[in-house]
Motif scaffolding. Sequence first.
Motif, PDB file in Angstrom:
ATOM      1  N   VAL A 213      32.537  39.753  46.072  1.00 37.41           N
ATOM      2  CA  VAL A 213      33.590  40.244  47.164  1.00 37.41           C
ATOM      3  C   VAL A 213      32.788  40.591  48.312  1.00 37.41           C
ATOM      4  O   VAL A 213      31.773  40.930  48.602  1.00 37.41           O
ATOM      5  CB  VAL A 213      34.242  41.593  46.587  1.00 37.41           C
ATOM      6  CG1 VAL A 213      35.213  42.145  47.580  1.00 37.41           C
ATOM      7  CG2 VAL A 213      35.332  40.956  45.555  1.00 37.41           C
TER       8      VAL A 213
ATOM      9  N   SER B 293      33.480  38.519  32.309  1.00 34.49           N
ATOM     10  CA  SER B 293      33.057  39.794  32.881  1.00 34.49           C
ATOM     11  C   SER B 293      32.212  39.679  34.132  1.00 34.49           C
ATOM     12  O   SER B 293      31.950  40.583  35.067  1.00 34.49           O
ATOM     13  CB  SER B 293      31.861  40.552  31.920  1.00 34.49           C
ATOM     14  OG  SER B 293      30.971  39.964  31.525  1.00 34.49           O
ATOM     15  N   GLU B 294      31.560  38.399  34.363  1.00 34.32           N
ATOM     16  CA  GLU B 294      30.691  38.136  35.598  1.00 34.32           C
ATOM     17  C   GLU B 294      30.923  36.903  35.942  1.00 34.32           C
ATOM     18  O   GLU B 294      31.422  35.859  34.895  1.00 34.32           O
ATOM     19  CB  GLU B 294      29.133  38.613  35.068  1.00 34.32           C
ATOM     20  CG  GLU B 294      28.423  38.507  36.371  1.00 34.32           C
ATOM     21  CD  GLU B 294      27.023  38.959  35.867  1.00 34.32           C
ATOM     22  OE1 GLU B 294      26.104  38.482  36.321  1.00 34.32           O
ATOM     23  OE2 GLU B 294      26.741  39.592  34.868  1.00 34.32           O
ATOM     24  N   LEU B 295      30.809  36.347  37.159  1.00 33.79           N
ATOM     25  CA  LEU B 295      31.061  35.129  37.526  1.00 33.79           C
ATOM     26  C   LEU B 295      30.036  34.229  37.241  1.00 33.79           C
ATOM     27  O   LEU B 295      28.862  34.278  37.495  1.00 33.79           O
ATOM     28  CB  LEU B 295      31.081  34.946  39.168  1.00 33.79           C
ATOM     29  CG  LEU B 295      31.359  33.631  39.652  1.00 33.79           C
ATOM     30  CD1 LEU B 295      32.779  33.089  39.421  1.00 33.79           C
ATOM     31  CD2 LEU B 295      30.843  33.643  41.217  1.00 33.79           C
TER      32      LEU B 295
ATOM     33  N   PRO C  32      42.139  33.497  36.310  1.00 34.43           N
ATOM     34  CA  PRO C  32      41.457  34.361  37.395  1.00 34.43           C
ATOM     35  C   PRO C  32      39.851  34.502  37.552  1.00 34.43           C
ATOM     36  O   PRO C  32      39.306  34.342  36.343  1.00 34.43           O
ATOM     37  CB  PRO C  32      41.948  35.725  36.988  1.00 34.43           C
ATOM     38  CG  PRO C  32      42.190  35.864  35.875  1.00 34.43           C
ATOM     39  CD  PRO C  32      42.737  34.402  35.431  1.00 34.43           C
ATOM     40  N   LEU C  33      39.412  34.238  38.527  1.00 33.14           N
ATOM     41  CA  LEU C  33      37.729  34.271  38.669  1.00 33.14           C
ATOM     42  C   LEU C  33      37.401  35.652  39.041  1.00 33.14           C
ATOM     43  O   LEU C  33      38.313  36.525  39.558  1.00 33.14           O
ATOM     44  CB  LEU C  33      37.383  33.170  39.508  1.00 33.14           C
ATOM     45  CG  LEU C  33      38.115  31.687  39.372  1.00 33.14           C
ATOM     46  CD1 LEU C  33      37.630  30.837  40.566  1.00 33.14           C
ATOM     47  CD2 LEU C  33      37.665  31.134  38.011  1.00 33.14           C
ATOM     48  N   GLU C  34      36.222  35.842  39.272  1.00 32.91           N
ATOM     49  CA  GLU C  34      35.735  37.034  39.633  1.00 32.91           C
ATOM     50  C   GLU C  34      34.295  36.705  40.925  1.00 32.91           C
ATOM     51  O   GLU C  34      33.155  36.773  40.611  1.00 32.91           O
ATOM     52  CB  GLU C  34      35.011  37.936  38.530  1.00 32.91           C
ATOM     53  CG  GLU C  34      36.109  38.242  37.529  1.00 32.91           C
ATOM     54  CD  GLU C  34      35.725  39.581  36.670  1.00 32.91           C
ATOM     55  OE1 GLU C  34      34.415  39.951  36.847  1.00 32.91           O
ATOM     56  OE2 GLU C  34      36.453  39.982  35.955  1.00 32.91           O
TER      57      GLU C  34
ATOM     58  N   ARG D 125      38.251  38.424  48.386  1.00 38.25           N
ATOM     59  CA  ARG D 125      38.706  39.580  47.614  1.00 38.25           C
ATOM     60  C   ARG D 125      39.020  39.119  46.205  1.00 38.25           C
ATOM     61  O   ARG D 125      38.968  39.951  45.344  1.00 38.25           O
ATOM     62  CB  ARG D 125      40.110  40.427  48.397  1.00 38.25           C
ATOM     63  CG  ARG D 125      39.773  41.115  49.823  1.00 38.25           C
ATOM     64  CD  ARG D 125      38.516  42.007  49.785  1.00 38.25           C
ATOM     65  NE  ARG D 125      38.510  42.783  50.771  1.00 38.25           N
ATOM     66  CZ  ARG D 125      39.001  43.805  51.004  1.00 38.25           C
ATOM     67  NH1 ARG D 125      40.035  44.445  50.406  1.00 38.25           N
ATOM     68  NH2 ARG D 125      38.748  44.561  52.497  1.00 38.25           N
ATOM     69  N   GLY D 126      39.449  37.918  46.214  1.00 37.76           N
ATOM     70  CA  GLY D 126      39.900  37.501  44.846  1.00 37.76           C
ATOM     71  C   GLY D 126      39.912  36.006  44.781  1.00 37.76           C
ATOM     72  O   GLY D 126      40.010  35.440  45.933  1.00 37.76           O
TER      73      GLY D 126
END
Lengths: 120, 120
Positions: free
Chosen positions: B116, A2-4, B111-113, A77-78
């Motif tokens: 941005v 949910s968070e990096l 996938p990472l977060e 962006r991702g």
Amino acid sequence: MSELDIDAVLDRVRFDAAGLLPAVIQQHDTREVLMVGWMDAEALRRTLTEGRVTFWSRSRQEYWRKGDTSGHAQHVRGAALDCDGDTLLVQIDQVGVACHTGARSCFDVDPLEPVVGARS
Amino acid sequence: MSELDIDAVLDRVRFDAAGLLPAVIQQHDTREVLMVGWMDAEALRRTLTEGRVTFWSRSRQEYWRKGDTSGHAQHVRGAALDCDGDTLLVQIDQVGVACHTGARSCFDVDPLEPVVGARS
């Protein structure tokens, strides 16, 4: 996640013998592949936490935040690691052009003409 | 060039110290980045002349024509070297999935977060 959690990400990365990871840079909306650069752990940390792409320049042996000199910034962006953690994909928004030649993509410069295959 | 001159292409490639070149594999129509593999000169020659993607497997130390075991072949549609000749982009038509995990793309798995960024 949910968070990096940058430390957890770095734990999953399999850097090469030189401590580097190839990063494929893709325009987020058109999905053009613009370039491939290299990141060490610190460049990866900066890229994932600063919203701008930073590479490790193998030729100059220094950090290189894309756009600081050219103005051609890459806004993050991702991102994703691949299945074995040895390659990164970064989706970005490219300001101007990605290639130092002035081409939009570094892959616009030398197109090849391979033999084309098809499903039988 | 009007016809593929494989020797001229190989002359332009800058292989790394291990004699390898990273190859970004992209689905030709959707432009998804599916995986990154590695090629030596012979794998590159086969890929550009046979219509099917062949990698050099660094872990198994052998040629690996994608799909021969899994059925998940990659049919070549286009290719380009980047501006400094040290990375290849191959546009392909993927049969089935690209990733050994069963995911469509190797980059669907982790996938990472990232933070941005945006144009100011």
